[in-house]
Design a protein around this motif. Structure first.
Motif, short mmCIF file in Angstrom:
data_model
loop_
_atom_site.label_atom_id
_atom_site.label_comp_id
_atom_site.label_asym_id
_atom_site.label_seq_id
_atom_site.Cartn_x
_atom_site.Cartn_y
_atom_site.Cartn_z
N LEU A 45 -47.58 -42.74 9.12
CA LEU A 45 -46.45 -41.84 9.39
C LEU A 45 -45.96 -42.00 10.82
CD1 LEU A 45 -44.60 -39.49 8.59
CD2 LEU A 45 -46.44 -37.92 9.27
N LEU A 46 -46.90 -42.10 11.77
CA LEU A 46 -46.51 -42.25 13.17
C LEU A 46 -45.85 -43.60 13.41
CD1 LEU A 46 -49.58 -40.65 14.98
CD2 LEU A 46 -47.36 -39.64 14.50
N GLU A 47 -46.30 -44.63 12.71
CA GLU A 47 -45.65 -45.93 12.84
C GLU A 47 -44.21 -45.87 12.34
OE1 GLU A 47 -48.22 -48.53 10.73
OE2 GLU A 47 -49.63 -48.80 12.41
N ALA A 48 -43.99 -45.12 11.25
CA ALA A 48 -42.63 -44.96 10.74
C ALA A 48 -41.77 -44.19 11.73
CB ALA A 48 -42.66 -44.24 9.39
N ILE A 49 -42.36 -43.14 12.33
CA ILE A 49 -41.62 -42.35 13.32
C ILE A 49 -41.28 -43.20 14.53
CG2 ILE A 49 -41.83 -40.44 14.97
CD1 ILE A 49 -43.37 -38.90 12.87
N SER A 50 -42.20 -44.08 14.92
CA SER A 50 -41.96 -44.93 16.08
C SER A 50 -40.77 -45.87 15.86
CB SER A 50 -43.21 -45.76 16.42
OG SER A 50 -43.47 -46.72 15.42
N LEU B 185 -52.61 -36.56 21.28
CA LEU B 185 -51.61 -36.83 22.32
C LEU B 185 -50.66 -37.93 21.87
CD1 LEU B 185 -50.70 -36.13 25.19
CD2 LEU B 185 -52.29 -37.85 26.04
N GLU B 186 -51.20 -38.99 21.28
CA GLU B 186 -50.34 -40.08 20.81
C GLU B 186 -49.46 -39.64 19.64
OE1 GLU B 186 -53.09 -43.25 20.07
OE2 GLU B 186 -52.88 -44.03 22.11
N ALA B 187 -49.99 -38.74 18.79
CA ALA B 187 -49.19 -38.22 17.69
C ALA B 187 -48.01 -37.40 18.22
CB ALA B 187 -50.05 -37.37 16.77
N LEU B 188 -48.29 -36.54 19.20
CA LEU B 188 -47.22 -35.72 19.78
C LEU B 188 -46.19 -36.59 20.48
CD1 LEU B 188 -49.35 -32.76 21.19
CD2 LEU B 188 -47.80 -32.69 19.23
#
Length: 223
Positions: free
Chosen positions: A119-124, A149-152
């Motif tokens: 999910l975070l890769e998609a957001i990135s 922290l990396e998620a935020l």
């Protein structure tokens, strides 16, 4: 792609692990059953442990899902291209990795840390999930992990994120801030904890743990 809400619950993991242990003649599995007084207790204990790993060591679980028997990066782990290299899992604990891999095959769905990573890769890539609010408030944390922290940081690419952290000691906050310029820290990696950390006479040991968490939070944010 997402994991079912209950697929990796402790109860569901316990059921899968119980079937794995009951049908196994593996020496590690037999020791688990003997040490915990039966297969059900062994399955529940390992389900609890794997649940804690997912919450506290998500990088390790992502690596395990990729078939790599490693631990989470340590404070003294070597760096390659600015990233900490995780140590290889000691042979004594290899049984846990193998059992988790059997559990992963039995559950048949990616674990929460893997789902979160995707999910975070998609957001990135500036993909904004429909369920994400326009503004996110995180309030009241006394410490924060690198994974959180990396998620935020990733989420802040597509919505406003405000984080309000709690520090138990303004005096310690000032003292730690002054010393940060001279501390050798790499992004997301704290220095080794001093072994001679002591509190003045008369302080409860829990105070030390509380204050240490806040000081390490400052170092993590500074990195």
């Amino acid at each position: 792609e997402s994991a079912s809400k209950d697929a990796w619950s402790i109860e569901n993991m316990t059921s899968h692990l119980l079937r794995i242990l009951d049908d196994s003649s593996d020496a590690f599995h037999r020791r688990l059953i003997e040490n915990h007084g039966g297969p059900l207790r062994a399955a529940r204990n390992m389900a609890d442990r794997f649940d804690r790993y997912a919450a506290r060591r998500p990088q390790m679980i992502v690596a395990w899902d990729n078939g790599a028997p490693v631990l989470s990066p340590q404070a003294d782990s070597p760096l390659v291209d600015g990233e900490a290299v995780p140590p290889v899992l000691d042979q004594r604990w290899r049984g846990q990795f193998d059992l988790w891999r059997e559990l992963r095959a039995s559950v048949g769905e990616p674990p929460p840390p893997v789902v979160a990573r995707r999910l975070l890769e998609a957001i990135s890539e500036d993909h904004r999930p429909e369920s994400l609010p326009e503004r996110l408030h995180v309030i009241g944390l006394q410490s924060i992990s690198l994974a959180h922290l990396e998620a935020l940081r990733a989420i802040s690419r597509v919505c406003r994120v405000d984080v309000h952290l709690v520090h138990p000691s303004p005096a310690l906050a000032r003292a730690t801030s002054v010393g940060l310029d001279s501390v050798d820290i790499t992004r997301g990696r704290l220095p080794l904890r001093p072994v001679d950390h002591e509190l003045p006479t008369g302080f409860d040991p829990l105070v030390g743990s509380w204050l240490r968490g806040a000081a390490e939070m400052q170092k993590l944010l500074a990195s």
